[in-house]
Scaffold this motif. Structure first.
Motif, PDB file in Angstrom:
ATOM      1  N   GLY A 148       8.123   2.276  -3.661  1.00 19.92           N
ATOM      2  CA  GLY A 148       8.078   3.531  -4.450  1.00 19.92           C
ATOM      3  C   GLY A 148       9.200   3.845  -5.437  1.00 19.92           C
ATOM      4  O   GLY A 148       9.283   4.762  -5.799  1.00 19.92           O
ATOM      5  N   PHE A 149      10.273   2.973  -5.101  1.00 14.07           N
ATOM      6  CA  PHE A 149      11.585   3.389  -6.224  1.00 14.07           C
ATOM      7  C   PHE A 149      12.209   1.899  -6.556  1.00 14.07           C
ATOM      8  O   PHE A 149      12.083   0.767  -5.777  1.00 14.07           O
ATOM      9  CB  PHE A 149      12.508   4.080  -5.505  1.00 14.07           C
ATOM     10  N   PRO A 153       9.955   5.909   1.195  1.00 11.25           N
ATOM     11  CA  PRO A 153       9.584   5.022   2.027  1.00 11.25           C
ATOM     12  C   PRO A 153      10.468   4.958   3.315  1.00 11.25           C
ATOM     13  O   PRO A 153      10.582   3.778   3.692  1.00 11.25           O
ATOM     14  CB  PRO A 153       9.702   3.954   1.105  1.00 11.25           C
ATOM     15  N   GLY A 154      11.221   5.969   3.566  1.00 10.03           N
ATOM     16  CA  GLY A 154      12.031   5.768   4.910  1.00 10.03           C
ATOM     17  C   GLY A 154      10.959   5.949   6.056  1.00 10.03           C
ATOM     18  O   GLY A 154       9.831   6.046   6.076  1.00 10.03           O
ATOM     19  N   PRO A 155      11.795   6.055   7.236  1.00 10.81           N
ATOM     20  CA  PRO A 155      13.048   6.062   7.465  1.00 10.81           C
ATOM     21  C   PRO A 155      13.981   4.700   7.233  1.00 10.81           C
ATOM     22  O   PRO A 155      13.193   3.854   7.530  1.00 10.81           O
ATOM     23  CB  PRO A 155      13.241   6.452   8.743  1.00 10.81           C
ATOM     24  N   LYS A 156      15.161   4.981   6.825  1.00  8.82           N
ATOM     25  CA  LYS A 156      15.877   3.670   6.799  1.00  8.82           C
ATOM     26  C   LYS A 156      16.282   3.234   8.180  1.00  8.82           C
ATOM     27  O   LYS A 156      16.744   3.593   9.081  1.00  8.82           O
ATOM     28  CB  LYS A 156      17.220   3.944   6.074  1.00  8.82           C
ATOM     29  N   THR A 157      15.580   1.919   8.430  1.00  3.67           N
ATOM     30  CA  THR A 157      15.351   1.550   9.765  1.00  3.67           C
ATOM     31  C   THR A 157      16.315   0.112   9.794  1.00  3.67           C
ATOM     32  O   THR A 157      16.323  -0.544   9.084  1.00  3.67           O
ATOM     33  CB  THR A 157      13.869   1.219  10.087  1.00  3.67           C
ATOM     34  N   MET A 205       0.876  -1.016   0.003  1.00  4.04           N
ATOM     35  CA  MET A 205      -0.030  -0.037  -0.016  1.00  4.04           C
ATOM     36  C   MET A 205       0.837   1.142  -0.082  1.00  4.04           C
ATOM     37  O   MET A 205       2.069   1.207   0.213  1.00  4.04           O
ATOM     38  CB  MET A 205      -1.069  -0.011   1.090  1.00  4.04           C
ATOM     39  N   THR A 206       0.139   2.237  -0.061  1.00  2.00           N
ATOM     40  CA  THR A 206       0.813   3.739  -0.005  1.00  2.00           C
ATOM     41  C   THR A 206       1.343   4.346  -1.391  1.00  2.00           C
ATOM     42  O   THR A 206       2.074   3.347  -1.930  1.00  2.00           O
ATOM     43  CB  THR A 206       1.652   3.881   0.944  1.00  2.00           C
ATOM     44  N   SER A 207       1.379   5.430  -1.417  1.00  3.73           N
ATOM     45  CA  SER A 207       2.203   6.199  -2.403  1.00  3.73           C
ATOM     46  C   SER A 207       3.148   7.296  -1.814  1.00  3.73           C
ATOM     47  O   SER A 207       3.832   6.592  -0.585  1.00  3.73           O
ATOM     48  CB  SER A 207       1.272   7.176  -3.168  1.00  3.73           C
ATOM     49  N   ASN A 211       2.456  -6.553 -10.780  1.00  7.15           N
ATOM     50  CA  ASN A 211       3.009  -5.321 -10.162  1.00  7.15           C
ATOM     51  C   ASN A 211       4.487  -5.524  -9.915  1.00  7.15           C
ATOM     52  O   ASN A 211       4.948  -5.447  -8.455  1.00  7.15           O
ATOM     53  CB  ASN A 211       2.013  -5.051  -8.889  1.00  7.15           C
ATOM     54  N   ASP A 212       5.188  -5.747 -10.708  1.00  5.65           N
ATOM     55  CA  ASP A 212       6.453  -6.403 -10.655  1.00  5.65           C
ATOM     56  C   ASP A 212       7.567  -5.301 -10.826  1.00  5.65           C
ATOM     57  O   ASP A 212       8.929  -5.606 -10.837  1.00  5.65           O
ATOM     58  CB  ASP A 212       6.579  -7.301 -11.673  1.00  5.65           C
ATOM     59  N   GLN A 213       7.239  -3.810 -10.594  1.00 10.15           N
ATOM     60  CA  GLN A 213       8.413  -2.826 -10.569  1.00 10.15           C
ATOM     61  C   GLN A 213       7.481  -1.685  -9.935  1.00 10.15           C
ATOM     62  O   GLN A 213       6.332  -1.537 -10.039  1.00 10.15           O
ATOM     63  CB  GLN A 213       9.001  -2.416 -12.058  1.00 10.15           C
ATOM     64  N   GLU A 214       8.234  -0.786  -9.288  1.00  7.28           N
ATOM     65  CA  GLU A 214       7.778   0.313  -8.593  1.00  7.28           C
ATOM     66  C   GLU A 214       7.893   1.578  -9.455  1.00  7.28           C
ATOM     67  O   GLU A 214       7.121   2.572  -9.336  1.00  7.28           O
ATOM     68  CB  GLU A 214       8.727   0.457  -7.264  1.00  7.28           C
ATOM     69  N   THR A 215       9.006   1.673 -10.279  1.00  6.97           N
ATOM     70  CA  THR A 215       8.979   2.794 -11.233  1.00  6.97           C
ATOM     71  C   THR A 215       7.627   2.894 -12.184  1.00  6.97           C
ATOM     72  O   THR A 215       7.311   2.153 -12.720  1.00  6.97           O
ATOM     73  CB  THR A 215      10.120   2.427 -12.311  1.00  6.97           C
ATOM     74  N   ASN A 216       6.847   3.904 -12.020  1.00 12.02           N
ATOM     75  CA  ASN A 216       5.755   4.292 -12.679  1.00 12.02           C
ATOM     76  C   ASN A 216       4.729   3.310 -12.426  1.00 12.02           C
ATOM     77  O   ASN A 216       3.932   2.902 -13.371  1.00 12.02           O
ATOM     78  CB  ASN A 216       6.020   4.505 -14.280  1.00 12.02           C
ATOM     79  N   ARG A 217       4.767   2.952 -11.124  1.00 13.63           N
ATOM     80  CA  ARG A 217       3.523   1.599 -10.906  1.00 13.63           C
ATOM     81  C   ARG A 217       2.189   2.144 -11.002  1.00 13.63           C
ATOM     82  O   ARG A 217       1.253   1.445 -11.321  1.00 13.63           O
ATOM     83  CB  ARG A 217       3.938   1.163  -9.259  1.00 13.63           C
TER      84      ARG A 217
END
Length: 774
Positions: free
Chosen positions: A517-518, A463-467, A1-3, A240-246
């Motif tokens: 998202g990327f 999509p952070g924070p890098k955790t 989920m989410t954009s 939905n196999d890539q995030e670029t321009n999903r």
């Protein structure tokens, strides 16, 4: 989920006032005589007269029909509309026109109000596939005072690398239990998308490149979650196999190729796990958005496979009212991410005006109710936040077992691993291995209790924070060795190389952070880590590399290092798991669920399709017909490419001999039997793989079956597996049948897609199976 994270707070949420109403009842048995006429319906004395649907002796179908008769149109449609449920106080800037859903749980994925007068429970929804995720902004998540800390499983691709359905189901049961005790009864888990694109930022959530392996592992995760009376989704349906321009990409694929690849994986996962819901994806497929795609939703999912549950949209994936409803979408979820509340007033108007039929409105509500009855939301309702009862120590061990079984020993120089007890000094380099282990980013992020031990290095919002999880590999190694263990961060390559010369053994931790998202630009380790590893390995031949990555990476330094372990994102207890594998306390048994390419040139699309700078109204296209059903190792087989590491590869601290293969037709498929012997000195687990080969297929061979086998030193174990007939067949779109051609088929016993140990031939008669493989 989410954009994008700002979208979570920049749109209006409508208030709701629904309350919980549900009852927990026990099942009563009734007597039946052998020669008596069919008995009258059982009268349950403990069932309220005004709520006959609470009779647990009835099927979910019958109960849904009973309650549906009592519902008004407004009540039916209320079930089809979901709200985002994150408190505005966590916003980066003040938010106007935001109303938090009254009964929603803060920092969560969503909320769908129930119907108090009929006892229909609210639906409290949480992300995601590796645990109870928290939706919040980075500024809040950086603090130790997090809204919710929970146990994180390793990444989904790690669980696939276990090749162990029991481990997958145990992990699902653990996170489902934490969801239930946190007050949630819907979990947005079950990530199944095949790895067509190894640069995909969400590969870490999924099950690899093969439909059989990914389908079985994902299906068992779903079973585990739903054993806690928590509905699990199966997502992201489909391609939905890539995030670029999903949100804009239109993936083109023919029906036959789709049915033999991604859709077969989803079909196996559905048959295995019986999910209450399927989440449709952001992208278009063959010209239509997945959430208003009649072919995907009505024809394939609901008609061909017989799916009885409901289709919910991904957050921001709904684009219409009548078109989406008539094409098979049953619930608009997290509507704040969409341009309009399509399934609110507009849907009621469409039904009243006949653009969406009354029958379709009934079907939408019935499917949601069916799932709620089937999984147990009515009979075992959540009781709010009971997090104080969560056994974090026990659940951490479940996560640790998953991590240990999914860790893949890719290379090992004899005598290097497990770590020698004679080593007097061990140097650990990089990736914050002194304090923790990495996790993947995005809506699936499960935050640790007490916060991340490393400050956010991403700093750009979602999509952070890098955790990082506070489970230190260094401390785990120190506890298991008498050697002096030191750490350097590796930012100064020369200093790291100089320190490496003085150590007996060097362990370099390489990391690749990926997230929703990327997509990553290439398959190299970022931030000069390849150069670091090369320099350290040049300084010390006894260099071990431990990789914490979201998927495959290339390794220009591979010939220079002594050993390589793929640890993926190893979860809450990942540091302990890594230490136990490095020191031999655990014998590694993971095998790759995806091919590691030698270079991007070996991929069907060396250049990632879709310009990331395109606006939201653009319509880029991606041609999945290039490889069709030949995904992953099948593409490499078809093209004759030699990968860096093949699908199914994985080493051990012991050795195994696979032999005595026999195979014969049995039922509609093939039964294969063989022996696995441990020829080494320590106990271990081998993943025995059966591949099959026929004519006219998309590739030279397919994975037909597998079994993970634990064997003591010197012992042998006999194993039998059955090959699903669909994996011996080709799909015919015109007749919607699976067809096995008469002829000879090769059945191959292997330890990886590139290591065939033994081959036998089986003759099969022609067979035609229906669309469900029956």
């Amino acid at each position: 989920m989410t954009s994008q994270i700002k979208a979570r707070f920049g749109l209006r949420l409508l208030a709701t006032t629904a309350l919980i109403g549900a009852f927990a009842l026990t099942t009563a048995a009734h007597a039946q005589t052998t020669n008596a006429p069919p008995p009258a319906p059982t009268v349950r004395t403990d069932v309220p007269a005004d709520r006959p649907w609470m009779d647990t002796s009835l099927s979910a179908e019958a109960r849904a029909e009973l309650i549906l008769k009592e519902m008004t149109l407004a009540e039916k449609l209320q079930l089809t509309f979901g709200y985002f449920s994150t408190d505005a106080k966590w916003s980066i800037t003040p938010i106007k026109n935001y109303v938090f859903p009254k009964e929603g749980l803060p920092y969560s994925a969503g909320f769908v109000p129930g119907i108090e007068r009929l006892g229909i429970p609210n639906q409290w929804q949480t992300d995601a596939g590796v645990g109870v995720a928290t939706q919040t902004v980075p500024e809040a998540a950086r603090t130790a005072d997090l809204p919710r800390g929970r146990t994180a499983l390793p990444s989904g691709i790690n669980t696939a690398a276990t090749w162990n359905p029991e481990v997958a189901e145990a992990g699902g049961a653990m996170i489902g239990n934490e969801a239930f005790l946190s007050g949630f009864n819907v979990q947005l888990a079950g990530g199944m998308n095949l790895m067509r694109e190894p640069r995909n930022g969400r590969n870490f959530e999924y099950g690899g490149e093969d439909p059989l392996l990914a389908g079985i592992i994902t299906g068992h995760e779903i079973k585990g979650i739903q054993s806690n009376h928590v509905i699990s989704t199966l997502k992201h349906y489909a391609f939905n196999d890539q995030e670029t321009n999903r949100n804009q990409m239109d993936h083109q694929i023919e029906d036959k190729a789709a049915r033999e690849s991604d859709l077969l994986g989803f079909q196996i996962a559905y048959e295995t796990g019986n999910p209450g819901s399927v989440m449709c994806s952001y992208n278009r497929v063959n010209g239509h958005y997945a959430c208003e795609n009649d072919w995907l939703l009505n024809q394939v999912l609901k008609t061909d496979w017989g799916f009885k549950g409901y289709v919910m949209s991904d957050w921001g994936a709904t684009h219409s009212t009548t078109q989406a409803a008539n094409a098979g979408l049953d619930q608009q979820s997290g509507w704040a991410f969409d341009r309009s509340p399509y399934f609110h007033g507009a849907l009621r108007e469409a039904v009243n005006n006949g653009y969406v039929s009354q029958e379709r409105a009934n079907d939408m509500a019935k499917r949601i109710l069916w799932a709620m009855f089937e999984v147990g939301l009515f009979d075992t309702p959540v009781k709010g936040d009971q997090a104080t009862t969560i056994d974090f120590e026990k659940n951490g061990k479940v996560s640790q077992t998953d991590s240990e079984e999914g860790m893949v020993l890719l290379k090992n120089t004899p005598g290097l691993l497990p770590l020698s007890k004679t080593a007097k000094s061990i140097l650990i380099v990089g990736a914050h291995a002194d304090v923790g282990v990495l996790s993947g980013g995005g809506s699936s992020q499960v935050y640790p209790k007490g916060g991340s031990p490393v400050a956010d290095e991403y700093g750009k919002g979602f999509p952070g924070p890098k955790t990082w999880y506070p489970s230190s590999p260094m401390k785990g190694i120190q506890a298991r060795t008498t050697a002096a263990v030191t750490y350097v961060d590796g930012k100064d390559v020369k200093a790291a190389a100089a320190a490496a010369k003085k150590a007996d053994v060097v362990i370099v931790f390489g990391e690749q952070w990926t997230g929703e998202g990327f997509d990553v630009p290439d398959l190299n380790l970022p931030n000069n880590q390849d150069a670091l590893i090369s320099a350290v390995a040049k300084a010390n031949k006894k260099t071990v590399v431990v990789l914490e990555t979201g998927g495959p990476v290339v390794m220009p330094w591979l010939s220079k290092v002594g050993a390589v372990i793929e640890a993926w994102y190893p979860g809450s207890n990942g540091g302990e798991a890594i230490a136990r594998v490095l020191t031999g306390e655990v014998n590694p048994s993971g095998h790759l669920p995806a091919t590691f390419p030698a270079s991007l040139d070996q991929l069907p699309r060396p250049v990632l399709e879709g310009d990331p700078k395109l606006d939201s109204d653009s319509h880029p296209m991606s041609n999945y017909n290039i490889e069709g059903a030949a995904v992953g190792y099948k593409w490499f087989d078809k093209k004759g490419y030699k990968p860096l590491f093949p699908f199914g590869h994985g080493l051990s601290y012991t050795t195994f001999a696979l032999s005595d293969l026999t195979a014969a037709a049995e039922g509609k498929g093939v039964k294969a039997s063989f022996s696995v012997k441990n020829t080494g000195g320590v106990a271990g687990k081998e993943v025995a793989q059966i591949y099959v080969s026929g004519t006219g297929w998309e590739a030279p061979k397919r994975l037909g079956a597998f079994q993970k086998v634990e064997v003591a030193p010197g012992e042998s174990q006999s194993v039998s597996v059955t090959v699903d007939p669909r994996l011996l067949a080709t799909y015919d779109s015109a007749s919607k049948t699976w067809n096995i051609a008469a002829g000879d088929y090769k059945v191959m016993l292997a330890t990886s897609a590139d290591d065939i140990v033994q081959t036998v031939t089986v003759h099969l008669d022609a067979q035609t199976l229906d669309v469900r493989g029956k």
